[in-house]
Design an enzyme around this catalytic site. Structure first.
Site, mmCIF file in Angstrom:
data_model
loop_
_atom_site.group_PDB
_atom_site.id
_atom_site.type_symbol
_atom_site.label_atom_id
_atom_site.label_comp_id
_atom_site.label_asym_id
_atom_site.label_seq_id
_atom_site.Cartn_x
_atom_site.Cartn_y
_atom_site.Cartn_z
ATOM 1 N N LYS A 26 -30.981 39.141 36.241
ATOM 2 C CA LYS A 26 -31.935 39.325 35.139
ATOM 3 C C LYS A 26 -33.357 39.305 35.671
ATOM 4 C CE LYS A 26 -29.374 37.767 31.095
ATOM 5 N NZ LYS A 26 -29.239 36.755 30.051
ATOM 6 N N LYS A 36 -19.379 48.508 33.553
ATOM 7 C CA LYS A 36 -18.878 47.987 32.280
ATOM 8 C C LYS A 36 -19.584 48.678 31.106
ATOM 9 C CE LYS A 36 -18.615 43.536 30.112
ATOM 10 N NZ LYS A 36 -19.106 42.180 30.137
ATOM 11 N N LYS A 76 -23.941 47.529 25.620
ATOM 12 C CA LYS A 76 -24.653 47.968 24.406
ATOM 13 C C LYS A 76 -26.053 48.467 24.736
ATOM 14 C CE LYS A 76 -26.749 43.623 23.262
ATOM 15 N NZ LYS A 76 -27.431 42.778 22.358
#
Ligand code: TRP
Length: 364
Positions: free
Chosen positions: A121, A226, A229
């Site tokens: 992140k 993966k 969203k």
């Protein structure tokens, strides 16, 4: 164990949480939510929508608020029956941040800096970490990253401690988590052990729960990644609320592989992914589907899959539409969930505070 004993044995406590999202993906549904709904009868289940976690990255207040309702409406539409489980907002329950603080004081900073998700992140937020860890185990930030390091919020670093508190606050036995959360769960177990050792036996050491049937759904645009969203490519991800037309377009443009055989092999990640989705929704094993599609082309796989996805999601979509119009009902579900969660949380927090040495407050 005698029959009586097994009858009186309390159900094990399952807890899992997810950040509020207004838009569940088909991957969230097949890989997580649908599996949770199968556990409701056998366990005491707590599902937290962790809005405190959500503010570790920039978020718009109105969107955050709306996401909470959309999220619970989608959970219910996917089969999480509120009469059989506790669905709550993290911000409604006192104790998550309180316990997180106690655990923070048992956590070396270096352990948090070594977390893979923190490093990822942080890298996404624009600063680089050196390739190798320094001998004392801490991350060295490269020179150009130093400024960004100074500006990264401490919440992102402390995120895994808050997550540990989410779990330990309920003394959960089992925690369904995806592969990407295993390291965080490991930290949670370490912290539970550390607390038990430093004070005295208090926390259950939670086990990861990997459901037997759990499928990992990949991006339609890049089947080596993966399904997410937040993919930039809007054809990469199927959302459970997508209308049939969107579903058709996305599946039509899904990446397939060279050759024409419909087989789930390592050199065919695209076709394998489509077969996994099919199998997840139709309940038919992949091997049987390979048989079913033998001699047929990619076009047929795609059109059959389009139909299957549209039909499977139609009831979810229509149930969602009813629910999202009924804010009062959603609020009741969340209020009942929070009441049940709070009852359990207070007991455990009180025990923790006592063990740590905070004097009990007189009630008068
Ligand atoms: N960190 C988890 C995720 O990003 C969400 C989460 C927060 C969680 N608290 C939790 C998951 C407690 C399981 C248990 O997916």
């Amino acid at each position: 164990m005698s029959e009586n004993e097994s009858l009186s044995k309390p159900k094990s406590v399952i807890l899992t949480c997810a950040q509020p999202t207004g838009n569940l993906t088909l991957g969230n549904y097949l890989g997580a939510v649908r599996n949770w709904s199968e556990m409701l009868d056998r366990h005491e289940c707590y599902f937290g929508i962790v809005d405190l976690h959500a503010i570790t990255t920039p978020s718009e207040p109105a969107v955050l608020r709306q996401n909470a309702y959309q999220c619970v409406a989608q959970y219910i539409a996917c089969g999480l029956d509120p009469d059989k489980c506790h669905q709550f907002l993290q911000s409604h329950v006192i104790g998550h941040t309180e316990l997180a603080w106690v655990l923070t004081c048992l956590t070396p900073i270096g352990e948090l800096q070594r977390m893979t998700q923190f490093k990822d992140k942080a890298a996404k937020l624009g600063f680089k970490t050196a390739e190798t860890d320094s001998p004392d185990g801490e991350i060295k930030f490269s020179h150009e990253g130093a400024r960004a390091q100074a500006s990264i919020n401490a919440g992102l670093l402390c995120y895994p401690v808050l997550m540990a508190a989410d779990i330990l606050l309920y003394n959960a036995d089992l925690v369904p988590v995806g592969e990407d959360q295993r390291q965080h769960l490991e930290l949670c177990r370490d912290l539970a052990q550390r607390f038990n050792h430093q004070y005295s036996e208090t926390f259950v050491i939670p086990e990861p729960y990997v459901p037997k049937t759990g499928s990992r759904i990949m991006s339609l645009a890049d089947p080596t990644r993966k399904m997410s969203k937040s993919d930039d490519n809007d054809r990469a991800t199927l959302f459970i609320l997508d209308e049939p037309d969107r579903i058709r377009k996305k599946i039509a443009s899904a990446v397939t592989d060279s050759g024409s055989e419909i087989r789930a092999t390592a050199d065919k990640p695209g076709v394998s992914n489509l077969l996994t989705i099919h199998s997840g929704l139709s309940g038919r094993p992949v091997a049987e589907l390979e048989e079913h599609f033998s001699g047929k082309g990619y076009g047929e796989l795609k059109s059959e899959l389009t139909e299957l996805v549209s039909e499977s999601l139609a009831p979810v979509r229509s149930r969602y539409r009813e629910l999202i119009e009924d804010k009062a009902y959603l609020k009741t579900v969340l209020a009942q969930g929070a009441a049940a969660a709070q009852k359990r949380a207070y007991k455990i927090l009180a025990k923790v505070y006592r063990k740590v040495g905070f004097p009990e407050r007189e009630r008068n």
